[in-house]
Scaffold this motif. Structure first.
Motif, PDB file in Angstrom:
ATOM      1  N   LYS A  82      17.773  59.949  30.778  1.00 17.50           N
ATOM      2  CA  LYS A  82      17.463  59.314  29.488  1.00 17.50           C
ATOM      3  C   LYS A  82      17.431  60.332  28.357  1.00 17.50           C
ATOM      4  CE  LYS A  82      15.022  55.533  31.622  1.00 17.50           C
ATOM      5  NZ  LYS A  82      13.739  55.059  32.083  1.00 17.50           N
ATOM      6  N   ARG A  83      17.086  61.563  28.678  1.00 14.36           N
ATOM      7  CA  ARG A  83      17.036  62.627  27.673  1.00 14.36           C
ATOM      8  C   ARG A  83      18.166  63.635  27.836  1.00 14.36           C
ATOM      9  NH1 ARG A  83      11.952  61.634  29.238  1.00 14.36           N
ATOM     10  NH2 ARG A  83      10.447  61.103  27.672  1.00 14.36           N
TER      11      ARG A  83
ATOM     12  N   PHE B 120       5.640  61.523  25.961  1.00 16.26           N
ATOM     13  CA  PHE B 120       6.889  61.476  26.721  1.00 16.26           C
ATOM     14  C   PHE B 120       7.927  60.508  26.154  1.00 16.26           C
ATOM     15  CE2 PHE B 120       3.381  62.282  29.798  1.00 16.26           C
ATOM     16  CZ  PHE B 120       3.668  63.620  30.034  1.00 16.26           C
ATOM     17  N   GLY B 121       7.564  59.804  25.105  1.00 16.04           N
ATOM     18  CA  GLY B 121       8.483  58.816  24.541  1.00 16.04           C
ATOM     19  C   GLY B 121       9.678  59.477  23.866  1.00 16.04           C
ATOM     20  N   ARG B 122      10.660  58.662  23.605  1.00 12.86           N
ATOM     21  CA  ARG B 122      11.875  59.141  22.943  1.00 12.86           C
ATOM     22  C   ARG B 122      12.353  58.028  22.020  1.00 12.86           C
ATOM     23  NH1 ARG B 122      15.713  56.399  25.389  1.00 12.86           N
ATOM     24  NH2 ARG B 122      15.244  55.552  27.422  1.00 12.86           N
ATOM     25  N   PRO B 123      13.148  58.373  21.013  1.00 14.06           N
ATOM     26  CA  PRO B 123      13.679  57.324  20.125  1.00 14.06           C
ATOM     27  C   PRO B 123      14.419  56.263  20.939  1.00 14.06           C
ATOM     28  CG  PRO B 123      14.125  59.507  19.227  1.00 14.06           C
ATOM     29  CD  PRO B 123      13.578  59.708  20.620  1.00 14.06           C
TER      30      PRO B 123
ATOM     31  N   GLY C 230      13.088  54.399  23.110  1.00  7.77           N
ATOM     32  CA  GLY C 230      12.411  54.211  24.401  1.00  7.77           C
ATOM     33  C   GLY C 230      11.388  53.090  24.332  1.00  7.77           C
TER      34      GLY C 230
END
Length: 158
Positions: free
Chosen positions: A141-142, A26-29, A31
């Motif tokens: 956030k996304r 579930f992570g994102r750049p 994050g």
């Protein structure tokens, strides 16, 4: 294979494993890092909160959490089923369903009447488990449209 589900609060050494899965899935750049996520998992709870790890035999094979909050655009809703993740090698064995039911049981034991979740990929899975779509939201956030779902626990099968 025997299945068992352990609470991370009772087995804190599992927190980095859970954090790694969550960042991977579930992570994102930009994050949270694994270390930051581990710290959040081990932080004192804000309410009925807990992370769980499912073991398939002796092997960790999935995680899910009961979380106070999970969707920034809906701070009015609490608590949440969050972070349901089963590694690919363990999918198709009913582990996600077992984890969801376990979190529902923990919420019910804490006196929770309604549990919330959001998903961008797994709405059919949750619908099969008795969850009902409650609308669409934007995960800020996304900037991603997600399905908001709810589970009324009063009278729901345990």
């Amino acid at each position: 294979m025997s299945i068992r589900i352990l609470a991370v609060s009772q087995h804190p050494a599992l927190a980095p494993l859970v954090a790694g899965w969550l960042v991977e899935a579930f992570g994102r750049p930009g994050g949270r890092t694994v270390e930051q996520t581990t710290a959040l998992i081990l932080a004192p709870p804000k309410g009925p909160e807990e992370s769980f790890v499912l073991f398939d035999g002796e092997t960790p094979a999935g995680t899910a959490s009961l979380a106070h909050d999970d969707l920034d655009s809906r701070p009015d809703l609490t608590p949440w089923l969050a972070g349901v993740y089963v590694p690919p090698a363990f999918r198709g064995r009913g582990h996600a369903g077992a984890l969801v039911r376990h979190v529902e049981g923990a919420a019910r034991a804490a006196g929770v009447g309604t549990l919330w979740l959001y998903t961008w990929t797994a709405a059919p899975l949750y619908a099969r488990l008795g969850w009902v779509e409650a609308g669409r939201e934007i995960e800020p956030k996304r900037n991603l449209q997600v399905v908001l779902m709810r589970r009324d626990l009063a009278g729901a099968p345990a």
